[in-house]
Design a protein around this motif. Structure first.
Motif, PDB file in Angstrom:
ATOM      1  N   MET A   1      -2.859 -29.661 -34.815  1.00  0.00           N
ATOM      2  CA  MET A   1      -2.851 -29.684 -36.272  1.00  0.00           C
ATOM      3  C   MET A   1      -2.345 -28.349 -36.817  1.00  0.00           C
ATOM      4  N   THR A   2      -1.699 -28.426 -37.979  1.00  0.00           N
ATOM      5  CA  THR A   2      -1.242 -27.196 -38.613  1.00  0.00           C
ATOM      6  C   THR A   2      -2.413 -26.489 -39.275  1.00  0.00           C
ATOM      7  N   SER A   3      -2.212 -25.203 -39.583  1.00  0.00           N
ATOM      8  CA  SER A   3      -3.262 -24.379 -40.173  1.00  0.00           C
ATOM      9  C   SER A   3      -2.839 -23.894 -41.550  1.00  0.00           C
ATOM     10  N   SER A   4      -3.764 -23.938 -42.498  1.00  0.00           N
ATOM     11  CA  SER A   4      -3.473 -23.445 -43.851  1.00  0.00           C
ATOM     12  C   SER A   4      -3.508 -21.931 -43.924  1.00  0.00           C
ATOM     13  N   SER A   5      -3.802 -21.266 -42.815  1.00  0.00           N
ATOM     14  CA  SER A   5      -3.771 -19.806 -42.784  1.00  0.00           C
ATOM     15  C   SER A   5      -2.488 -19.277 -42.138  1.00  0.00           C
ATOM     16  N   ARG A   6      -1.604 -20.184 -41.738  1.00  0.00           N
ATOM     17  CA  ARG A   6      -0.339 -19.811 -41.103  1.00  0.00           C
ATOM     18  C   ARG A   6       0.817 -20.293 -41.975  1.00  0.00           C
ATOM     19  N   ALA A   7       1.770 -19.398 -42.229  1.00  0.00           N
ATOM     20  CA  ALA A   7       2.890 -19.726 -43.114  1.00  0.00           C
ATOM     21  C   ALA A   7       4.219 -19.485 -42.411  1.00  0.00           C
ATOM     22  N   LEU A   8       5.200 -20.276 -42.788  1.00  0.00           N
ATOM     23  CA  LEU A   8       6.574 -20.099 -42.343  1.00  0.00           C
ATOM     24  C   LEU A   8       7.425 -19.862 -43.582  1.00  0.00           C
ATOM     25  N   VAL A   9       8.069 -18.700 -43.637  1.00  0.00           N
ATOM     26  CA  VAL A   9       8.861 -18.315 -44.809  1.00  0.00           C
ATOM     27  C   VAL A   9      10.335 -18.573 -44.551  1.00  0.00           C
ATOM     28  N   LEU A  10      10.988 -19.295 -45.460  1.00  0.00           N
ATOM     29  CA  LEU A  10      12.432 -19.460 -45.398  1.00  0.00           C
ATOM     30  C   LEU A  10      13.042 -18.126 -45.812  1.00  0.00           C
ATOM     31  N   PHE A  11      13.592 -17.410 -44.834  1.00  0.00           N
ATOM     32  CA  PHE A  11      13.952 -16.005 -45.037  1.00  0.00           C
ATOM     33  C   PHE A  11      15.439 -15.808 -44.790  1.00  0.00           C
ATOM     34  N   LEU A 118       9.936 -27.177 -37.424  1.00  0.00           N
ATOM     35  CA  LEU A 118       9.559 -25.959 -36.717  1.00  0.00           C
ATOM     36  C   LEU A 118       8.094 -25.618 -36.980  1.00  0.00           C
ATOM     37  N   ALA A 119       7.672 -25.753 -38.231  1.00  0.00           N
ATOM     38  CA  ALA A 119       6.286 -25.443 -38.586  1.00  0.00           C
ATOM     39  C   ALA A 119       5.306 -26.347 -37.850  1.00  0.00           C
ATOM     40  N   ASP A 120       5.687 -27.592 -37.636  1.00  0.00           N
ATOM     41  CA  ASP A 120       4.849 -28.508 -36.885  1.00  0.00           C
ATOM     42  C   ASP A 120       4.581 -27.962 -35.483  1.00  0.00           C
ATOM     43  N   ARG A 121       5.628 -27.444 -34.860  1.00  0.00           N
ATOM     44  CA  ARG A 121       5.486 -26.884 -33.513  1.00  0.00           C
ATOM     45  C   ARG A 121       4.739 -25.563 -33.519  1.00  0.00           C
ATOM     46  N   ARG A 122       4.903 -24.787 -34.604  1.00  0.00           N
ATOM     47  CA  ARG A 122       4.281 -23.466 -34.682  1.00  0.00           C
ATOM     48  C   ARG A 122       2.897 -23.519 -35.336  1.00  0.00           C
ATOM     49  N   GLN A 123       2.456 -24.712 -35.693  1.00  0.00           N
ATOM     50  CA  GLN A 123       1.131 -24.918 -36.289  1.00  0.00           C
ATOM     51  C   GLN A 123       0.959 -24.189 -37.617  1.00  0.00           C
ATOM     52  N   ALA A 124       2.033 -24.137 -38.375  1.00  0.00           N
ATOM     53  CA  ALA A 124       1.994 -23.514 -39.705  1.00  0.00           C
ATOM     54  C   ALA A 124       1.932 -24.607 -40.762  1.00  0.00           C
ATOM     55  N   GLY A 125       0.922 -24.553 -41.613  1.00  0.00           N
ATOM     56  CA  GLY A 125       0.764 -25.580 -42.629  1.00  0.00           C
ATOM     57  C   GLY A 125       1.421 -25.256 -43.953  1.00  0.00           C
TER      58      GLY A 125
END
Length: 241
Positions: A1-11, A118-125
């Motif tokens: 499951m993804t985490s609401s404490s992990r973010a992926l920024v489009l940078f 990518l966020a799904d794999r990195r567990q970023a919600g």
């Protein structure tokens, strides 16, 4: 499951995404970045990404432990489809649809779809993007209702609970400078001036008051206008959303 404490920024390496990176680092426990090589003529922005990330590590020690991995996704095939002024050496103009020819059809939708995978794999919600309705060029995929619809589709299609965060959505460019000041003080403003890249022509030679760029393309004009308005107003802080 993804985490609401992990973010992926489009940078991208530009002003807006740099402010979004700072916003995410101030808010989330773990922040990773993703960039997209879609054959943009201002590919120099991609080179600035690593420069900016290194500056974050040295200039902001409280944020440094939160900054995670960087990812670069190759999307040149997609970029070639649109045949726009962002990927071809063409004059900047308005098309028969009334949109600037810098509009790459579906770009933000595709970026966020790739980012979600990518966020799904990195567990970023949390997906963070610099889209904005206030000071924008009329791009329909920058609108919040477009992103709300996409967020719903991504969550249905991936059985996830992603949240697309757009901290700049209702800010002018002047207010974006103010948000940078509020988040990271003069150090962040200086970082954006010296190291971020916005110019569509990819020019980094001249250093203007507002940063590097040709000074004449739509991106430079918008960045310069925002800087001038912010300075004229006394450089007020913008409340952190």
């Amino acid at each position: 499951m993804t985490s609401s404490s992990r973010a992926l920024v489009l940078f991208s390496g530009g002003q807006d995404s740099t402010v979004c990176l700072a916003w995410a680092l101030a808010r989330y426990d773990r922040v990773e970045t993703v960039g997209f090589d879609y054959g943009q003529r201002h590919a120099v922005e991609l080179a600035q990404r690593s420069v900016i990330r290194e500056r974050f590590l040295s200039a902001f020690p409280l944020w440094a432990p939160r900054l995670g991995e960087d990812h670069m996704l190759e999307m040149r095939g997609f970029g070639a489809i649109g045949e726009t002024a962002m990927t071809q050496d063409r004059a900047f103009e308005v098309t028969e649809k009334g949109l600037p020819n810098t509009f790459v059809p579906g770009r933000n939708l595709v970026f966020l779809t790739y980012a979600a995978a990518l966020a799904d794999r990195r567990q970023a919600g949390i997906l963070v993007g610099g889209m904005c309705e206030t000071d924008f060029s009329g791009y329909p995929d920058c609108r919040r209702d477009s992103l709300d619809a996409l967020q719903g589709a991504l969550n249905l299609g991936m059985a996830q609970d992603f949240r697309i965060e757009t901290p700049l959505m209702w800010l002018t460019k002047a207010e974006t400078w103010g948000l940078a000041q509020a988040l990271g003080g003069a150090a962040l403003v200086d970082l954006i001036l010296e190291d971020s890249h916005t110019c569509y022509r990819g020019e980094r030679g001249a250093r203007h008051a507002w940063g590097h760029g040709c000074g004449a393309c739509p991106a430079c004009e918008l960045r310069a206008k925002g800087w001038d308005e912010w300075v004229a107003a006394g450089r007020p802080l913008t409340a952190i959303p």
